[in-house]
Scaffold this motif. Structure first.
Motif, PDB file in Angstrom:
ATOM      1  N   ALA A  52       0.816  -1.221   0.000  1.00 57.18           N
ATOM      2  CA  ALA A  52       0.000   0.000   0.000  1.00 57.18           C
ATOM      3  C   ALA A  52       0.843   1.262   0.000  1.00 57.18           C
ATOM      4  CB  ALA A  52      -0.928  -0.005   1.211  1.00 57.18           C
ATOM      5  N   THR A  53       2.141   1.144   0.261  1.00 57.47           N
ATOM      6  CA  THR A  53       3.039   2.308   0.220  1.00 57.47           C
ATOM      7  C   THR A  53       4.097   2.149  -0.865  1.00 57.47           C
ATOM      8  OG1 THR A  53       4.393   1.330   1.983  1.00 57.47           O
ATOM      9  CG2 THR A  53       2.699   2.918   2.643  1.00 57.47           C
ATOM     10  N   GLY A  54       3.781   1.343  -1.881  1.00 59.87           N
ATOM     11  CA  GLY A  54       4.715   1.114  -2.973  1.00 59.87           C
ATOM     12  C   GLY A  54       4.360   1.895  -4.216  1.00 59.87           C
ATOM     13  N   HIS A  55       4.001   1.167  -5.288  1.00 58.47           N
ATOM     14  CA  HIS A  55       3.722   1.801  -6.579  1.00 58.47           C
ATOM     15  C   HIS A  55       2.451   1.229  -7.196  1.00 58.47           C
ATOM     16  CE1 HIS A  55       7.496   4.062  -7.055  1.00 58.47           C
ATOM     17  NE2 HIS A  55       8.071   3.052  -6.442  1.00 58.47           N
ATOM     18  N   LEU A  56       1.782   2.036  -7.999  1.00 54.77           N
ATOM     19  CA  LEU A  56       0.564   1.603  -8.666  1.00 54.77           C
ATOM     20  C   LEU A  56       0.891   0.698  -9.861  1.00 54.77           C
ATOM     21  CD1 LEU A  56      -1.579   4.879  -8.771  1.00 54.77           C
ATOM     22  CD2 LEU A  56      -1.741   2.975  -7.153  1.00 54.77           C
ATOM     23  N   SER A  57       0.157  -0.388  -9.968  1.00 49.75           N
ATOM     24  CA  SER A  57       0.288  -1.289 -11.105  1.00 49.75           C
ATOM     25  C   SER A  57      -0.552  -0.774 -12.261  1.00 49.75           C
ATOM     26  CB  SER A  57      -0.172  -2.694 -10.718  1.00 49.75           C
ATOM     27  OG  SER A  57      -1.583  -2.691 -10.487  1.00 49.75           O
ATOM     28  N   ASN A  58      -0.390  -1.410 -13.420  1.00 48.06           N
ATOM     29  CA  ASN A  58      -1.232  -1.082 -14.564  1.00 48.06           C
ATOM     30  C   ASN A  58      -2.705  -1.295 -14.229  1.00 48.06           C
ATOM     31  OD1 ASN A  58       1.108  -0.596 -16.042  1.00 48.06           O
ATOM     32  ND2 ASN A  58       1.092  -2.598 -17.052  1.00 48.06           N
ATOM     33  N   ASP A  59      -3.004  -2.386 -13.513  1.00 45.95           N
ATOM     34  CA  ASP A  59      -4.392  -2.677 -13.141  1.00 45.95           C
ATOM     35  C   ASP A  59      -4.956  -1.612 -12.205  1.00 45.95           C
ATOM     36  OD1 ASP A  59      -4.505  -5.011 -14.642  1.00 45.95           O
ATOM     37  OD2 ASP A  59      -3.748  -6.245 -13.009  1.00 45.95           O
ATOM     38  N   GLN A  60      -4.175  -1.210 -11.217  1.00 43.01           N
ATOM     39  CA  GLN A  60      -4.649  -0.180 -10.290  1.00 43.01           C
ATOM     40  C   GLN A  60      -4.896   1.141 -11.003  1.00 43.01           C
ATOM     41  OE1 GLN A  60      -1.276  -0.945  -7.539  1.00 43.01           O
ATOM     42  NE2 GLN A  60      -2.784  -0.784  -5.898  1.00 43.01           N
ATOM     43  N   ALA A  61      -4.033   1.464 -11.951  1.00 44.47           N
ATOM     44  CA  ALA A  61      -4.228   2.699 -12.714  1.00 44.47           C
ATOM     45  C   ALA A  61      -5.524   2.625 -13.519  1.00 44.47           C
ATOM     46  CB  ALA A  61      -3.031   2.931 -13.641  1.00 44.47           C
ATOM     47  N   GLY A  62      -5.778   1.477 -14.154  1.00 43.93           N
ATOM     48  CA  GLY A  62      -7.001   1.322 -14.924  1.00 43.93           C
ATOM     49  C   GLY A  62      -8.247   1.417 -14.056  1.00 43.93           C
ATOM     50  N   GLU A  63      -8.213   0.790 -12.901  1.00 48.57           N
ATOM     51  CA  GLU A  63      -9.355   0.836 -11.981  1.00 48.57           C
ATOM     52  C   GLU A  63      -9.604   2.262 -11.504  1.00 48.57           C
ATOM     53  OE1 GLU A  63      -7.994  -1.895  -9.073  1.00 48.57           O
ATOM     54  OE2 GLU A  63      -8.368  -3.672 -10.319  1.00 48.57           O
ATOM     55  N   ALA A  64      -8.536   3.013 -11.243  1.00 52.45           N
ATOM     56  CA  ALA A  64      -8.680   4.390 -10.767  1.00 52.45           C
ATOM     57  C   ALA A  64      -9.318   5.276 -11.833  1.00 52.45           C
ATOM     58  CB  ALA A  64      -7.316   4.945 -10.358  1.00 52.45           C
ATOM     59  N   VAL A  65      -8.880   5.132 -13.080  1.00 51.34           N
ATOM     60  CA  VAL A  65      -9.426   5.957 -14.152  1.00 51.34           C
ATOM     61  C   VAL A  65     -10.912   5.670 -14.347  1.00 51.34           C
ATOM     62  CG1 VAL A  65      -9.358   6.373 -16.653  1.00 51.34           C
ATOM     63  CG2 VAL A  65      -7.233   6.325 -15.334  1.00 51.34           C
ATOM     64  N   LEU A  66     -11.315   4.413 -14.252  1.00 49.48           N
ATOM     65  CA  LEU A  66     -12.728   4.082 -14.401  1.00 49.48           C
ATOM     66  C   LEU A  66     -13.583   4.717 -13.302  1.00 49.48           C
ATOM     67  CD1 LEU A  66     -12.916   0.355 -15.553  1.00 49.48           C
ATOM     68  CD2 LEU A  66     -13.145   2.440 -16.891  1.00 49.48           C
ATOM     69  N   LYS A  67     -13.026   4.839 -12.109  1.00 44.76           N
ATOM     70  CA  LYS A  67     -13.786   5.416 -10.997  1.00 44.76           C
ATOM     71  C   LYS A  67     -14.064   6.903 -11.190  1.00 44.76           C
ATOM     72  CE  LYS A  67     -12.322   2.121  -7.450  1.00 44.76           C
ATOM     73  NZ  LYS A  67     -11.531   1.905  -6.209  1.00 44.76           N
ATOM     74  N   ILE A  68     -13.229   7.590 -11.939  1.00 45.80           N
ATOM     75  CA  ILE A  68     -13.412   9.036 -12.112  1.00 45.80           C
ATOM     76  C   ILE A  68     -13.893   9.393 -13.517  1.00 45.80           C
ATOM     77  CG2 ILE A  68     -11.648   9.578 -10.378  1.00 45.80           C
ATOM     78  CD1 ILE A  68      -9.776  10.292 -12.750  1.00 45.80           C
ATOM     79  N   TRP A  69     -14.070   8.393 -14.386  1.00 46.26           N
ATOM     80  CA  TRP A  69     -14.359   8.690 -15.782  1.00 46.26           C
ATOM     81  C   TRP A  69     -15.740   9.318 -15.969  1.00 46.26           C
ATOM     82  CZ3 TRP A  69     -12.207   9.633 -20.169  1.00 46.26           C
ATOM     83  CH2 TRP A  69     -12.979   9.674 -21.327  1.00 46.26           C
ATOM     84  N   ARG A  70     -15.779  10.359 -16.768  1.00 52.94           N
ATOM     85  CA  ARG A  70     -17.031  10.932 -17.259  1.00 52.94           C
ATOM     86  C   ARG A  70     -16.715  11.557 -18.618  1.00 52.94           C
ATOM     87  NH1 ARG A  70     -14.893  14.624 -13.758  1.00 52.94           N
ATOM     88  NH2 ARG A  70     -15.086  16.837 -14.324  1.00 52.94           N
ATOM     89  N   GLU A  71     -17.659  11.533 -19.520  1.00 50.49           N
ATOM     90  CA  GLU A  71     -17.384  11.912 -20.900  1.00 50.49           C
ATOM     91  C   GLU A  71     -16.935  13.353 -21.062  1.00 50.49           C
ATOM     92  OE1 GLU A  71     -20.441  10.958 -23.646  1.00 50.49           O
ATOM     93  OE2 GLU A  71     -20.112   8.794 -23.498  1.00 50.49           O
ATOM     94  N   ARG A  72     -17.384  14.225 -20.198  1.00 51.43           N
ATOM     95  CA  ARG A  72     -16.993  15.632 -20.316  1.00 51.43           C
ATOM     96  C   ARG A  72     -15.868  15.991 -19.340  1.00 51.43           C
ATOM     97  NH1 ARG A  72     -20.223  18.519 -23.578  1.00 51.43           N
ATOM     98  NH2 ARG A  72     -22.215  17.595 -24.190  1.00 51.43           N
ATOM     99  N   GLY A  73     -15.179  14.980 -18.854  1.00 53.50           N
ATOM    100  CA  GLY A  73     -14.095  15.214 -17.911  1.00 53.50           C
ATOM    101  C   GLY A  73     -12.730  15.151 -18.569  1.00 53.50           C
ATOM    102  N   MET A  74     -11.855  14.362 -17.986  1.00 56.39           N
ATOM    103  CA  MET A  74     -10.479  14.238 -18.434  1.00 56.39           C
ATOM    104  C   MET A  74     -10.388  13.918 -19.925  1.00 56.39           C
ATOM    105  SD  MET A  74      -7.794  11.411 -17.043  1.00 56.39           S
ATOM    106  CE  MET A  74      -9.032  10.172 -17.398  1.00 56.39           C
ATOM    107  N   ARG A  75      -9.471  14.584 -20.613  1.00 60.58           N
ATOM    108  CA  ARG A  75      -9.270  14.363 -22.037  1.00 60.58           C
ATOM    109  C   ARG A  75      -7.884  13.792 -22.359  1.00 60.58           C
ATOM    110  NH1 ARG A  75     -13.754  14.296 -22.177  1.00 60.58           N
ATOM    111  NH2 ARG A  75     -15.295  15.556 -23.286  1.00 60.58           N
ATOM    112  N   TRP A  76      -6.921  14.021 -21.478  1.00 60.71           N
ATOM    113  CA  TRP A  76      -5.558  13.564 -21.700  1.00 60.71           C
ATOM    114  C   TRP A  76      -5.083  12.776 -20.484  1.00 60.71           C
ATOM    115  CZ3 TRP A  76      -7.479  18.158 -23.300  1.00 60.71           C
ATOM    116  CH2 TRP A  76      -7.373  18.444 -24.662  1.00 60.71           C
TER     117      TRP A  76
END
Length: 320
Positions: free
Chosen positions: A242-266
């Motif tokens: 929990a105090t190391g580094h984010l994996s590819n899977d963790q990054a993908g899960e995080a982006v899905l939690k905040i995704w909205r069509e009019r939000g992040m573009r890059w």
């Protein structure tokens, strides 16, 4: 706003962020590259070190701060961080050793091979009290024995600070450093969020990430590649903790939690491990997560940052 990736990865991290008319406010976000390398890469995008108005630091590991000692000797610019991080940087400069991202301790490589001592305010060093003006860092070189007083600016985790045209919001992340922070930078209605070097994604991190037009997010390792790789077991466990580094899977899960069509573009995938990841793996993993959630990939541009000079983002792209 304009953001330039000057280098991203375990060998060194630094970003240029500028905002305002003609980019009049310029900050470094971390300084984990040598002064020579920073000078060269900044010059390639039309910026000199003399134009930098401050160094915003996420945490004190060597791949984020190793360029600071020589920068402080040649340029008058504040180091901006949580006070606990500032004290850890001070200790690294004083002793001439840094803690690396892998937990090892290495000798600092000053460009002129001279020792540098740094203290802030009133500090006990080896039994000797050195009295300094509040708000200054004193750098002493043995060949001159002259203190060069340079300002620093405290930015506690969870607080805000405005420097020129850029408003900075600091928030705590989860890493094995003294007081690791992520940052949300805002200027002219545009927002950039940096989250690297964290072993987990917390609600606080998600709250700040969801406001970003450009999100710079750690995608450090592929879990299977890490487990099959050459690292010793203790280092593997540290990375996935929990105090190391984010994996590819963790990054993908995080982006899905905040995704909205009019939000992040890059989305910039950052701090990729050369041993336990590849740009192709990181990109494909993120795209798989987004496709599985039926996200239209036409709404988002995803890149994996290299350890060399990388992407350049300009907020004018928001209106195109």
């Amino acid at each position: 706003m304009r953001v330039v990736s000057l280098g991203s990865g375990s060998s060194g991290n630094a970003f240029l962020v500028e905002a305002g008319p003609q980019g009049r406010t310029k900050l470094l976000l971390d300084a984990g590259l040598s002064t020579r390398m920073l000078t060269t890469r900044l010059a390639s995008v039309g910026v000199s070190l003399a134009q930098i108005q401050g160094i915003l630091v996420t945490h004190e590991h060597s791949d984020h701060v190793q360029g600071i000692p020589t920068l402080l000797k040649s340029q008058r610019m504040p180091v901006i961080a949580d006070m606990r991080t500032l004290k850890a940087i001070q200790e690294g400069v004083r002793t001439g050793v840094w803690r690396t991202d892998s937990g090892r301790v290495v000798r600092a490589k000053f460009q002129d091979e001279s020792a540098v001592l740094a203290t802030m305010q009133t500090t006990e060093i080896v039994g000797t009290t050195m009295l300094l003006e509040e708000g200054d860092i004193s750098v002493v070189t043995p060949e001159t024995s002259t203190a060069i007083k340079l300002p620093h600016q405290e930015l506690p985790a969870g607080s805000r600070l405005k420097i020129g045209d850029i408003e900075i919001t600091s928030f705590a992340i989860s890493h094995d450093a003294t007081a690791p922070c992520g940052f949300l930078l805002q200027a002219g209605g545009c927002r950039v969020c940096l989250v690297t070097d964290s072993g987990e994604v917390t609600p606080t991190m998600l709250e700040h990430m969801q406001h970003a037009d450009l999100l710079i997010l750690e995608s450090n390792h592929d879990r299977e590649r890490l487990w099959r790789g050459p690292y010793p077991w203790h280092l593997k466990h540290r990375i996935i903790s929990a105090t190391g580094h984010l994996s590819n899977d963790q990054a993908g899960e995080a982006v899905l939690k905040i995704w909205r069509e009019r939000g992040m573009r890059w989305l910039w995938l950052a701090h990729l491990s050369r041993t336990n990841n590849t740009p192709g793996l990181a990109l494909e993993s993120m795209r798989l997560y987004l496709r599985a959630a039926h996200v239209n990939l036409a709404y988002i541009k995803i890149v994996a940052l290299p350890p060399t000079l990388g992407q350049i983002w300009d907020s004018t792209q928001l209106w195109q």
